[in-house]
Design an enzyme around this catalytic site. Structure first.
Site, mmCIF file in Angstrom:
data_model
loop_
_atom_site.group_PDB
_atom_site.id
_atom_site.type_symbol
_atom_site.label_atom_id
_atom_site.label_comp_id
_atom_site.label_asym_id
_atom_site.label_seq_id
_atom_site.Cartn_x
_atom_site.Cartn_y
_atom_site.Cartn_z
ATOM 1 N N GLU A 93 0.862 -1.173 0.000
ATOM 2 C CA GLU A 93 0.000 0.000 0.000
ATOM 3 C C GLU A 93 0.899 1.223 0.000
ATOM 4 O O GLU A 93 1.950 1.223 0.649
ATOM 5 C CB GLU A 93 -0.905 0.057 1.245
ATOM 6 C CG GLU A 93 -1.992 -0.976 1.272
ATOM 7 C CD GLU A 93 -1.578 -2.235 2.029
ATOM 8 O OE1 GLU A 93 -0.506 -2.232 2.654
ATOM 9 O OE2 GLU A 93 -2.321 -3.213 1.983
ATOM 10 N N TYR A 105 7.814 2.740 -7.212
ATOM 11 C CA TYR A 105 7.116 1.467 -7.387
ATOM 12 C C TYR A 105 6.750 1.223 -8.848
ATOM 13 O O TYR A 105 6.873 0.102 -9.338
ATOM 14 C CB TYR A 105 5.867 1.413 -6.513
ATOM 15 C CG TYR A 105 6.170 1.470 -5.028
ATOM 16 C CD1 TYR A 105 7.222 0.749 -4.473
ATOM 17 C CD2 TYR A 105 5.409 2.256 -4.180
ATOM 18 C CE1 TYR A 105 7.497 0.807 -3.122
ATOM 19 C CE2 TYR A 105 5.672 2.311 -2.816
ATOM 20 C CZ TYR A 105 6.720 1.585 -2.300
ATOM 21 O OH TYR A 105 6.993 1.630 -0.959
#
Length: 138
Positions: A93, A105
């Site tokens: 998350e 990411y």
């Protein structure tokens, strides 16, 4: 790294979203059977495995050492180690407001899988949504 060192670095990296973890919290997490910690000078990544899946619980790179490839190297080393253990997919998350982490990411191959509304609670401020991201461990 000791739980105290992990907590000190986490505090330097996260003031509010997510709230920084204490040495006690790191001790508890590291004692779990599926805990996986990868460290480098000025950074670490901590994951939890569950069968063919793993969750990146947190990654921290000293703010003064960012944008030098440490975060990417931590993610890749973690993924390689997890794949060698049979993990197929890694989840995480990230706060929708954390644009640098989202870029890291994305560059590491993570793709959006969902949204958790109000996931990160903050002191004296509205909660922040989290994106759920995932990538293959291999």
């Amino acid at each position: 790294m000791t739980p105290e060192a992990l907590a000190a670095l986490h505090l330097r990296c996260f003031e509010d979203t997510p709230p920084p973890w204490s040495a006690g919290e790191f001790s508890l997490l590291l004692a779990l059977p599926g805990a996986r910690l990868v460290t480098r000078a000025g950074g670490f990544a901590l994951a939890q495995t569950a069968g063919p899946e793993a969750e990146l619980l947190t990654i921290a790179v000293d703010p003064e050492l960012r944008r030098r490839g440490t975060g990417r190297a931590l993610l890749e080393t973690l993924a390689e180690g997890l794949a060698a253990e049979g993990v197929e997919e890694i989840f995480l998350e990230v706060a929708v407001t954390n644009l640098p982490a989202r870029a890291l990411y994305r560059a590491a191959g993570y793709v959006e899988r969902g949204l958790r509304r109000g996931y990160y609670r903050r002191r004296n401020a509205p909660a922040v949504d989290a994106l759920v991201l995932a990538r293959a461990a291999r």
